[in-house]
Structure formats: C-alpha cells, structure tokens
Write a protein that holds these residues in place. Structure first.
Motif, PDB file in Angstrom:
ATOM      1  N   GLN A 152       0.835  -1.193   0.000  1.00 41.87           N
ATOM      2  CA  GLN A 152       0.000   0.000   0.000  1.00 41.87           C
ATOM      3  C   GLN A 152       0.870   1.243   0.000  1.00 41.87           C
ATOM      4  OE1 GLN A 152      -2.266   0.768   3.549  1.00 41.87           O
ATOM      5  NE2 GLN A 152      -3.920   1.746   2.409  1.00 41.87           N
ATOM      6  N   GLY A 153       1.980   1.178   0.769  1.00 37.65           N
ATOM      7  CA  GLY A 153       2.874   2.320   0.828  1.00 37.65           C
ATOM      8  C   GLY A 153       3.504   2.606  -0.514  1.00 37.65           C
ATOM      9  N   LEU A 154       3.823   1.555  -1.274  1.00 35.53           N
ATOM     10  CA  LEU A 154       4.473   1.746  -2.567  1.00 35.53           C
ATOM     11  C   LEU A 154       3.554   2.450  -3.552  1.00 35.53           C
ATOM     12  CD1 LEU A 154       6.354  -1.657  -2.967  1.00 35.53           C
ATOM     13  CD2 LEU A 154       7.350   0.592  -2.547  1.00 35.53           C
ATOM     14  N   HIS A 194      11.460  10.091  12.024  1.00 37.28           N
ATOM     15  CA  HIS A 194      11.352   9.289  10.814  1.00 37.28           C
ATOM     16  C   HIS A 194      12.354   8.145  10.889  1.00 37.28           C
ATOM     17  CE1 HIS A 194      11.032   8.174   6.562  1.00 37.28           C
ATOM     18  NE2 HIS A 194      12.353   8.071   6.606  1.00 37.28           N
ATOM     19  N   THR A 195      11.932   6.952  10.463  1.00 35.58           N
ATOM     20  CA  THR A 195      12.824   5.798  10.362  1.00 35.58           C
ATOM     21  C   THR A 195      12.695   5.214   8.970  1.00 35.58           C
ATOM     22  OG1 THR A 195      12.517   5.296  12.712  1.00 35.58           O
ATOM     23  CG2 THR A 195      13.415   3.544  11.332  1.00 35.58           C
ATOM     24  N   ASP A 196      13.806   5.094   8.263  1.00 33.91           N
ATOM     25  CA  ASP A 196      13.777   4.487   6.930  1.00 33.91           C
ATOM     26  C   ASP A 196      13.381   3.016   7.025  1.00 33.91           C
ATOM     27  OD1 ASP A 196      14.568   6.844   5.723  1.00 33.91           O
ATOM     28  OD2 ASP A 196      16.710   6.349   5.866  1.00 33.91           O
ATOM     29  N   VAL A 197      12.584   2.562   6.060  1.00 29.56           N
ATOM     30  CA  VAL A 197      12.189   1.149   5.979  1.00 29.56           C
ATOM     31  C   VAL A 197      12.461   0.693   4.554  1.00 29.56           C
ATOM     32  CG1 VAL A 197      10.290  -0.506   6.119  1.00 29.56           C
ATOM     33  CG2 VAL A 197      10.424   1.395   7.751  1.00 29.56           C
ATOM     34  N   ASN A 231       6.937   6.819  10.518  1.00 28.28           N
ATOM     35  CA  ASN A 231       6.915   8.220  10.934  1.00 28.28           C
ATOM     36  C   ASN A 231       6.051   8.358  12.178  1.00 28.28           C
ATOM     37  OD1 ASN A 231       8.121   9.922   8.451  1.00 28.28           O
ATOM     38  ND2 ASN A 231       6.958   8.171   7.677  1.00 28.28           N
ATOM     39  N   LYS A 232       6.454   9.260  13.045  1.00 31.25           N
ATOM     40  CA  LYS A 232       5.639   9.468  14.241  1.00 31.25           C
ATOM     41  C   LYS A 232       5.773  10.910  14.730  1.00 31.25           C
ATOM     42  CE  LYS A 232       8.949   8.144  17.833  1.00 31.25           C
ATOM     43  NZ  LYS A 232       9.194   7.318  19.018  1.00 31.25           N
ATOM     44  N   ILE A 233       4.778  11.323  15.462  1.00 28.44           N
ATOM     45  CA  ILE A 233       4.793  12.611  16.160  1.00 28.44           C
ATOM     46  C   ILE A 233       4.604  12.312  17.632  1.00 28.44           C
ATOM     47  CG2 ILE A 233       3.789  14.898  16.352  1.00 28.44           C
ATOM     48  CD1 ILE A 233       2.529  14.458  13.631  1.00 28.44           C
ATOM     49  N   GLU A 234       5.463  12.876  18.446  1.00 27.98           N
ATOM     50  CA  GLU A 234       5.415  12.627  19.879  1.00 27.98           C
ATOM     51  C   GLU A 234       5.058  13.935  20.591  1.00 27.98           C
ATOM     52  OE1 GLU A 234       8.521  10.101  21.657  1.00 27.98           O
ATOM     53  OE2 GLU A 234       8.933  11.842  22.930  1.00 27.98           O
ATOM     54  N   TYR A 235       4.009  13.918  21.370  1.00 29.60           N
ATOM     55  CA  TYR A 235       3.568  15.080  22.160  1.00 29.60           C
ATOM     56  C   TYR A 235       3.877  14.799  23.630  1.00 29.60           C
ATOM     57  CZ  TYR A 235       0.808  16.018  17.932  1.00 29.60           C
ATOM     58  OH  TYR A 235       0.411  16.238  16.635  1.00 29.60           O
ATOM     59  N   LEU A 248       1.540   9.658  17.836  1.00 32.68           N
ATOM     60  CA  LEU A 248       0.841   9.263  16.609  1.00 32.68           C
ATOM     61  C   LEU A 248       1.857   8.562  15.724  1.00 32.68           C
ATOM     62  CD1 LEU A 248      -1.075  11.443  17.798  1.00 32.68           C
ATOM     63  CD2 LEU A 248      -1.452  12.237  15.461  1.00 32.68           C
ATOM     64  N   LYS A 249       1.591   7.317  15.344  1.00 33.14           N
ATOM     65  CA  LYS A 249       2.573   6.528  14.610  1.00 33.14           C
ATOM     66  C   LYS A 249       1.970   6.035  13.290  1.00 33.14           C
ATOM     67  CE  LYS A 249       6.467   4.059  14.316  1.00 33.14           C
ATOM     68  NZ  LYS A 249       6.938   3.091  15.305  1.00 33.14           N
ATOM     69  N   LEU A 250       2.668   6.321  12.198  1.00 27.98           N
ATOM     70  CA  LEU A 250       2.314   5.780  10.889  1.00 27.98           C
ATOM     71  C   LEU A 250       3.393   4.763  10.541  1.00 27.98           C
ATOM     72  CD1 LEU A 250       0.365   5.995   8.470  1.00 27.98           C
ATOM     73  CD2 LEU A 250       1.887   7.727   7.509  1.00 27.98           C
ATOM     74  N   LYS A 251       3.028   3.485  10.611  1.00 31.80           N
ATOM     75  CA  LYS A 251       4.024   2.420  10.508  1.00 31.80           C
ATOM     76  C   LYS A 251       3.835   1.619   9.219  1.00 31.80           C
ATOM     77  CE  LYS A 251       5.886  -1.529  13.068  1.00 31.80           C
ATOM     78  NZ  LYS A 251       7.260  -0.978  13.008  1.00 31.80           N
ATOM     79  N   VAL A 252       4.947   1.212   8.623  1.00 30.41           N
ATOM     80  CA  VAL A 252       4.920   0.375   7.428  1.00 30.41           C
ATOM     81  C   VAL A 252       5.409  -1.022   7.799  1.00 30.41           C
ATOM     82  CG1 VAL A 252       5.834   0.028   5.113  1.00 30.41           C
ATOM     83  CG2 VAL A 252       5.328   2.334   5.914  1.00 30.41           C
TER      84      VAL A 252
END
Length: 330
Positions: free
Chosen positions: A61-63, A113-116, A124-128, A138-142
């Motif tokens: 889906q990411g591709l 950001h972490t390369d995969v 990718n994530k945002i940390e509050y 909030l984490k968007l993980k592949v």
C-alpha cells in the motif's frame, strides 16, 4: 530525526520503561477503533499512562504512494497535505484526544522518521509531551502485513495493553453494514492470540457499564484479579465478578470462589458491584452475561502463542462468541 537520535530518548513511550502504563491503540478508521481510543483515554487520565496511537500500512500500500518526496516523509506527517488513509485516521484520533483533554495544544511536539527498506514512506511518528512527562504518540508504521506490524510495534515498547476494534465477522449484527474497519477480519483474532500483553478487543464498547471479570479460583485467576484491579483503578470502572459451576450442588463452591476474589480485590481498594454464580457451560454462561457490562475480562490460558493457536482456550472461545467487548489479560 533518525533512529540514532531516537535511541537516546529514554523516556520514549515506544521504549520499555518501568513505572509507566502504556497503551497501544491500533487505529483503522472504524468506529470500533475510535471507541477503543476513547476507552484508552479514560484509562489514561493519570500522568503515568501514555497512549501510542498506531496505523499500520502494508508495504504494498505504501508503494502506491510512489513519488512521495523523502524530505516530505521526514517532516511532520500531519503537515504532508496528503489524504493518505493513515494520516486522516490519526488526525481524527488526535482531535478526539484533544476533545477529551488527554492532549493539549501547548504540549511539546517532536517528529521522527525511520527508513524502511522497500518503501519510500518509512515509519513516521509525532510525539507530544506534557509538562508532567505524559506522552501521546501518533505513529504511521509500514510493515509486510498488519499483524506483523502491530506485533513489531509491541516489540518496540513492550506495551501493557493493546486496544483494537474487534472483527466484524464475530458480530452477526454487523452483517451488511456499510462501514467496516480496514483490518482483515482475522487480524484482531491473531493479535489476541499472539500478543505477549493484555489485549482489549472493542466491540460496541460503551464506557460506564463496568468490567465483568471471570474467575474460577485458580492461581491464574488470582493473577488476573491483580492486573484487573490496577486497570480498573486507572479508569475508575465498576468491577463485577462471575464464576461458573457445573451443577446446583457446586453452587456453594462457586460462592466461596467469589468471596475469596472479593477479599483479594479489597486489598487494592476495589469494590465489587455484582457477584454472579452461573450454572452450566462456562463459555455459554460468560457470553450470555456479558452484554450487561462494558467488557468481559478473561484470563489467558498461559500457553505460548503457538499453543494457543492450535489448542485454543476458554478466552479465545469467549472472544469468538461474545456479543460485546472482551479483554484478555496476560
């Protein structure tokens, strides 16, 4: 920010940390997943409870987002301006947490950001972070698939509790509904089977009706009561008890089991609202009693994930047959 920098953050809610209760909420855009998030928010009212909200995107889906610029992917995912499903769902979750008071505008914000390999998107994530140290992520993980993605996320943080929407397949009333979760129907069942921590499967989850805790007087049940006492204290949820005996002659034994459970919970200042002794098949009786409460709480059989997959357990059968939410405690 790269992984090298991320590893230096010892207060990262994605890293194991003693003394904090951490909840992983799997968001898929379904109503059930947001009911689960709302429940997590109720548990996380204290300063020592963190919420990590995660959306898992399969690699293929990411591709399909090909052409995404890496400088964009390394920025704040909420600022990408892209209508990717995961971003939209995480935004909705963030808005809900702000409405509930679990997240404030003035909290410190950091993007990571972490390369995969195999995808331009990466993790990718945002940390509050609030002034008390309380965190919302909030984490968007592949990942190769959603189940592995969620289990890999657990490996990062050794969470105490995973909350996700239950499978629509298990709820006959949902047949024909237009809106269903993104997850494959088998995902919730696999997570409930293989996750090393407690798992709450949200199904028409409503706050305020309390937890119905299943006990049989065994050592495993006592461990369940201890963990349930802690979770119930976090959300200030009413606790009721149920035990099931095989015949009328065994009813006194069931009442003794409940009396001992009440005494155990009293050590943790947990008041027991209802005591139910049912006669018959444990799975049928537990499922029948469940809809009067917000969720059923059952102990895992203590087997490994592989053994649970092949052998099954009362907990697994309750999940498959229950009409309301179920929390497996392990």
């Amino acid at each position: 920010m790269t992984d090298d920098v991320e590893d230096q953050d010892f207060n990262d809610p994605e890293r194991p940390h003693h003394g904090r209760f951490r909840i992983l909420v799997c968001i898929d855009g379904s109503d059930e997943s947001y009911r689960g998030l709302r429940y997590a928010a109720k548990i996380a009212t204290g300063h020592d409870v963190d919420i990590v909200m995660c959306y898992v995107r399969p690699v293929d889906q990411g591709l399909r987002t090909g052409g995404l610029q890496m400088d964009v992917a390394r920025g704040n995912i909420l600022d990408w301006g892209l209508e990717l499903p995961g971003i939209k769902y995480l935004k909705k979750g963030r808005k809900l947490l702000m409405e509930l008071g679990n997240l404030k505008d003035h909290w410190e914000e950091q993007s990571f950001h972490t390369d995969v390999a195999g995808t331009s998107l990466g993790d990718n994530k945002i940390e509050y972070t609030g002034r008390s140290g309380k965190k919302v992520v909030l984490k968007l993980k592949v990942a190769n698939d959603i189940v592995n993605g969620i289990l890999e996320q657990w490996e990062l943080g050794h969470y105490d509790l995973i909350i996700m929407g239950a499978s629509a397949r298990w709820d006959k009333r949902s047949a024909g509904r237009a809106i269903r979760g993104f997850f494959d129907p088998a995902v919730a069942e696999k997570i409930a089977t293989h996750a090393p921590c407690s798992v709450l499967l949200a199904r028409d989850l409503e706050i305020g009706h309390g937890h119905l805790v299943c006990t049989d007087g065994s050592e495993l049940s006592t461990e369940l009561l201890t963990k349930e006492a802690y979770i119930a204290s976090l959300c200030e949820c009413p606790v009721s008890l149920i035990t099931v005996v095989s015949d009328v002659e065994s009813k006194a034994k069931g009442e003794k089991v409940l009396a001992e459970a009440v005494d155990h919970l009293d050590q943790y200042h947990v008041h027991v609202k209802d005591r139910l002794v049912r006669i018959g098949d444990p799975i049928d009786e537990i499922i029948e009693a469940g809809p009067e409460y917000s969720l059923l709480v059952v102990a895992d059989g203590g087997k490994s994930g592989l053994e649970r997959f092949f052998v099954g357990s009362v907990a697994q059968k309750v999940i498959q047959g229950a009409h309301n939410s179920v929390m497996i405690v392990r």
